[in-house]
Each structure stands twice: as C-alpha cells, then as structure tokens.
Scaffold this motif. Sequence first.
Motif, short mmCIF file in Angstrom:
data_model
loop_
_atom_site.label_atom_id
_atom_site.label_comp_id
_atom_site.label_asym_id
_atom_site.label_seq_id
_atom_site.Cartn_x
_atom_site.Cartn_y
_atom_site.Cartn_z
N GLU A 1 0.95 -88.36 -8.39
CA GLU A 1 1.33 -86.94 -8.31
C GLU A 1 2.70 -86.78 -7.67
OE1 GLU A 1 -0.07 -83.88 -9.18
OE2 GLU A 1 -1.17 -85.25 -10.50
N ARG A 2 2.92 -87.55 -6.63
CA ARG A 2 4.19 -87.47 -5.91
C ARG A 2 5.34 -87.90 -6.82
NH1 ARG A 2 2.76 -89.50 -0.59
NH2 ARG A 2 2.85 -91.55 -1.54
N SER A 3 5.12 -88.98 -7.52
CA SER A 3 6.18 -89.48 -8.41
C SER A 3 6.48 -88.47 -9.51
CB SER A 3 5.75 -90.80 -9.06
OG SER A 3 5.75 -91.82 -8.09
N ARG A 4 5.42 -87.87 -10.03
CA ARG A 4 5.62 -86.91 -11.11
C ARG A 4 6.42 -85.71 -10.61
NH1 ARG A 4 0.67 -86.91 -12.97
NH2 ARG A 4 1.09 -88.27 -14.75
N ALA A 5 6.02 -85.20 -9.43
CA ALA A 5 6.72 -84.03 -8.87
C ALA A 5 8.17 -84.39 -8.55
CB ALA A 5 6.00 -83.55 -7.61
N LEU A 6 8.35 -85.55 -7.98
CA LEU A 6 9.70 -85.97 -7.58
C LEU A 6 10.59 -86.19 -8.80
CD1 LEU A 6 11.47 -86.63 -5.19
CD2 LEU A 6 10.58 -88.96 -5.23
N ALA A 7 10.01 -86.80 -9.82
CA ALA A 7 10.79 -87.04 -11.05
C ALA A 7 11.24 -85.73 -11.66
CB ALA A 7 9.96 -87.84 -12.05
N GLY A 8 10.34 -84.76 -11.67
CA GLY A 8 10.72 -83.45 -12.22
C GLY A 8 11.81 -82.79 -11.39
N ALA A 9 11.68 -82.89 -10.07
CA ALA A 9 12.69 -82.27 -9.19
C ALA A 9 14.04 -82.99 -9.33
CB ALA A 9 12.22 -82.30 -7.75
N LEU A 10 14.00 -84.29 -9.44
CA LEU A 10 15.25 -85.06 -9.62
C LEU A 10 15.92 -84.68 -10.94
CD1 LEU A 10 14.50 -88.72 -8.46
CD2 LEU A 10 16.34 -87.25 -7.62
N VAL B 1 19.03 -80.84 -0.04
CA VAL B 1 18.51 -79.49 0.25
C VAL B 1 17.90 -78.88 -1.01
CG1 VAL B 1 19.17 -77.16 0.94
CG2 VAL B 1 20.08 -79.13 2.18
N ALA B 2 18.57 -79.07 -2.14
CA ALA B 2 18.05 -78.53 -3.40
C ALA B 2 16.74 -79.21 -3.78
CB ALA B 2 19.10 -78.72 -4.50
N LEU B 3 16.68 -80.50 -3.56
CA LEU B 3 15.47 -81.26 -3.89
C LEU B 3 14.30 -80.76 -3.05
CD1 LEU B 3 15.03 -83.58 -5.86
CD2 LEU B 3 15.51 -85.18 -4.01
N ARG B 4 14.57 -80.55 -1.80
CA ARG B 4 13.51 -80.08 -0.90
C ARG B 4 13.06 -78.68 -1.31
NH1 ARG B 4 12.19 -76.25 3.41
NH2 ARG B 4 10.78 -77.36 4.82
N ALA B 5 14.00 -77.81 -1.67
CA ALA B 5 13.63 -76.46 -2.10
C ALA B 5 12.79 -76.52 -3.37
CB ALA B 5 14.89 -75.63 -2.34
N SER B 6 13.16 -77.43 -4.27
CA SER B 6 12.43 -77.57 -5.52
C SER B 6 11.01 -78.07 -5.29
CB SER B 6 13.21 -78.52 -6.43
OG SER B 6 12.52 -78.79 -7.59
N LEU B 7 10.84 -78.90 -4.26
CA LEU B 7 9.51 -79.48 -3.99
C LEU B 7 8.71 -78.66 -2.98
CD1 LEU B 7 10.63 -83.21 -3.83
CD2 LEU B 7 9.19 -82.18 -5.59
N GLU B 8 9.25 -77.53 -2.60
CA GLU B 8 8.59 -76.69 -1.59
C GLU B 8 7.12 -76.39 -1.96
OE1 GLU B 8 10.29 -75.23 1.16
OE2 GLU B 8 8.38 -74.39 1.87
N PRO B 9 6.84 -76.03 -3.21
CA PRO B 9 5.45 -75.69 -3.54
C PRO B 9 4.48 -76.87 -3.39
CG PRO B 9 6.95 -74.91 -5.25
CD PRO B 9 7.74 -75.80 -4.36
N VAL B 10 4.98 -78.08 -3.47
CA VAL B 10 4.08 -79.25 -3.40
C VAL B 10 4.44 -80.13 -2.19
CG1 VAL B 10 3.57 -79.36 -5.87
CG2 VAL B 10 5.61 -80.49 -5.00
N ARG B 11 4.99 -79.52 -1.18
CA ARG B 11 5.49 -80.35 -0.08
C ARG B 11 4.37 -81.09 0.65
NH1 ARG B 11 7.92 -75.91 4.13
NH2 ARG B 11 5.98 -74.86 4.65
N GLU B 12 3.14 -80.59 0.50
CA GLU B 12 2.03 -81.28 1.15
C GLU B 12 1.87 -82.71 0.62
OE1 GLU B 12 0.52 -80.33 3.80
OE2 GLU B 12 1.77 -78.52 3.74
#
Lengths: 210, 285
Positions: free
Chosen positions: A142-151, A195-206
Amino acid sequence: MADGRVVIEAQRAEIRHPDDAGQGIDLAMIEQALRGELDAFNQLVVRHQDHLFALVYRLVPDRDQAADVVQEAFFSAYRNLGAFRGGSVKSWLGRIAVNEAMDLQRSRRRRPSQPYPELEDESWQPPAEQTVEPESRTLAAERSRALAGALAALPFDQRNCIVLFDVEGYDYGEIARIMGVSVGTVKSRIHRGRVALRASLEPVRELFRG
Amino acid sequence: MHSNSTTPHAAHDELLLARLYGGDVDERDRARALDLVATCEECAGLFADLGAIATATAAMAVPPRPRGFTLSEADAARLRRRSDGGSLHGLFGWRRALGGSMAAIGLAGMVALGAVSALGTGSAMAPQSDRGALTVAAQAAPTAASAYLPGTLTAAPEVNGGGTKQGGATAATGPSGSPLAPPDSTTAPVASQAAGSSAASSATDGTALDGSLNGPTGPTADGHDAGSPAPASSDDSFSSKSTGGGSNSGGPDAWTIALAGSLGLLALGLLLLAAPRLAARRARR
C-alpha cells in the motif's frame, strides 16, 4: 582508449579494501570489454541491471518505458566505453541511465501517458521477502503504491532530484552536475518536492507513521 | 527565542523544515527550524513525515524487470558501427549549422525577391492617367519592340493616348521570363501604360504596340508576324532587353541572378541538412 586503460589501472591500484572488490570486478570487465570482449560487458550488465532498473523505474513511471531506458543506457555505455574515465562504474552507469531517463521525460512532457500503469492493476503486488508477515507485506505494498502515485504527480525535475538524493545517495553537487543545473536549484527542487510529496500523501500519512 | 505555539501552523515556513531535513540551513535558520519543531505539533509531524517518506522512497518496492538487458552480437556490431561514425558527428554538426544558415538565407532571398516582384507588378497596374509613366514607357517601348520588328520600325513611336488594348499577346513572363513583368499586357494597357520600371517589360511583345507605332509592320526575323499575337519568347525578349533595353536593362539580370542564387543556397542548405540523416539511416541499416 589508451588513456582509459591507464586510469583503470590507477583505479585498480587504489582498491585496497575488500569492500571495493565489486568495483575491481567492474573495472576488470570494462578493461576486457574495451578489448572487444562482449561477454565481459554482458557480465557488467548482469551485475547492474537490477539496480539500474530500480533507479529508472522511480524516475520513469512506466515499467516498459523504464526497461527501454535501461536498455538504451547499456547501449550508450557500450558505445562510450572508451570515454569512461575511472571512478565508480556503478555511478557512471547510473548517470547514463538518469540522462536517458531525463531524455525520455522531456519527450513525455510533450506526449504524456498513464503513470505507473501496473499500479492501477490491483492484482500486481510488489515483490516482498517471504519471511515478512502478510500484514506487513500488505502495508508495504500500500505504501509503495501511494508513494509511487505521489512521486509520479511531482514535476519530473523534483522527482529526479529526490530519487537521486534519497535513493542513490548522491550529494547536491553530484546531482547538479548530472542534471546540468546549479546546486541551489537542486536544493530548491528537493525541498519543494519533499513538501509537495508530503502534502500529496497527507490523506494516507498513517501508512508512513509507526 | 519566541514560542511558535501561539501562531497558527499555516504561518510557519514548511520549506524551512524541509531544508532542515536536507541539512541545508545555516545556524540561524537551524535554530528557527528547531524551534518550530519543538513548539508546533504540526511542524513536528511534518518533520517526522519528511523523514518517513524519504525512507519509504528508498525502500519503495519495484516490480521485477520485464527482461534482461544483455547485448547480442548484432547489437554490439551495430553499436560499434555507430561509435565509429561518432567521429563524424562534429562534422555533421558543422554541416547542419551551415546548411541551416544557407537554407534560411536562400529562403529569405526568395521571399524578398517575391516581395520585389509583387511590388513591380503593383506598379505595372498603376492608373492610366499617369502620363509621366506613359511617356517613359512609350520611349522605352519601341526599342524593345524593334527586336521583334527588325528593320521595320522606322518612325518614332507615339503613344496611343487611348491606351486601350491592342494585340492579344500576353507578356506574362516578361523580358527575362521573370514575374517582374506585368502578368498580362492587356491589364496594363500596353507597355505604354505601365510604370516606367516595367514598361519595357510589357513592350517585349511587339504586338502590344501595334496600335501605337507608326510605320509598317512585317514579319519578324523568326517568321512571326509582328502584327499578330507572337509567342512570348523569353529568350528573344531577354536578348532584346539586354542589348537595347536602355537604362533599366540591368534589372532583370540582377533579379535572375539573385533568384538563381537564392534557389541555389536553399537547395544546397537543404542538402546539407539532409546529409546527416541519410548517413544515420545508412548506419542503422
């Protein structure tokens, strides 16, 4: 070619620690490849293809295109063997691959396509060690998928800088040289990208905490 | 050092925290950033997230590579050929720059000549009331016409004041086959109506003057009846213009030379531009 061999010999002479054995092998293979031994070059390819693919895949959000970039990078490396001036073979190949990826990104900017198509496919699961707990594996996927999308959503200049800094471990100066921009630009891209990456991942930051 | 717990997080500098994470702060900024982390819960969360995301990026799962990347003998041979050809890249680059420049100059020349031609045609369409032009044209006309009417033109020409069309021949190509000449002598009532610069051009067709010339007309040297529509032979008209055209006899020559030069530059430039591509295609084969 002759100059390259001299440098290679010098590099080999510098290798005194067991940790540098890999580098010594790489240099020996380049030396043999310079003599026209294709098998030696192909051994180099086998040694570095996984690393290069992993690097390029983070830059180019498409598995097939990433594979094409890596193939082109090895073609380019073979063509320019004589231009190798010593140092880390791994870094040299990495720089070539990053440049190839940047060329592709520039062309993609004119012709955008679906980023990370395999991530849209829920059936695809990133490889994981068998010893890892299933829950952890699911979480990592899940983390990889979210991170890949944000990247993928980042401007590629920022994405490249972040990947080179965080994944490849290049310093600001090396990234600036690879990308042909100033150190200040690299720093700015990395900080803004984070900063942009973190904002993008805000909804799934858990997913990224604890 | 003031506390940030009283100010809203939105007012805090997130980039400063990113710079702190990246080790890109001086002592003063470092103190400010650490103060934010210590006193603002959201800033502390942001700073922790930056670290977690960086770690996750490095550990991000990558799908297996779809294929191996080893080179075949054919790949190696092809790449060696391209590598050997690499030394020619500098030359090709030089050629490309030269070719582009030549093509651009050639094209610009052709555009300029086209503009000049259009202006010339425009002047040929000048109002018929321009008596000054009529006079000049009338003076120029017989000289050119005499080439078509060797030995027959004995009297000085007079301008046909009516300026109506005589003769059906057209002079579309003008004295040297150039578009400088009026496209149709019928639209610029005979050479005599044309502006001075193009009057002589119109006059190359002797038939266009038959109403304005006193004296007998007869067959031309090449057998054409001067009184009837004659083919607009650019060769004949050019030679007549060159030899007896008077004051503007050099115009068409210069124009033709300029046109030929522009065309030549354009063609050579395009050839130079295409050469590297052709060579590359051959190398790929």
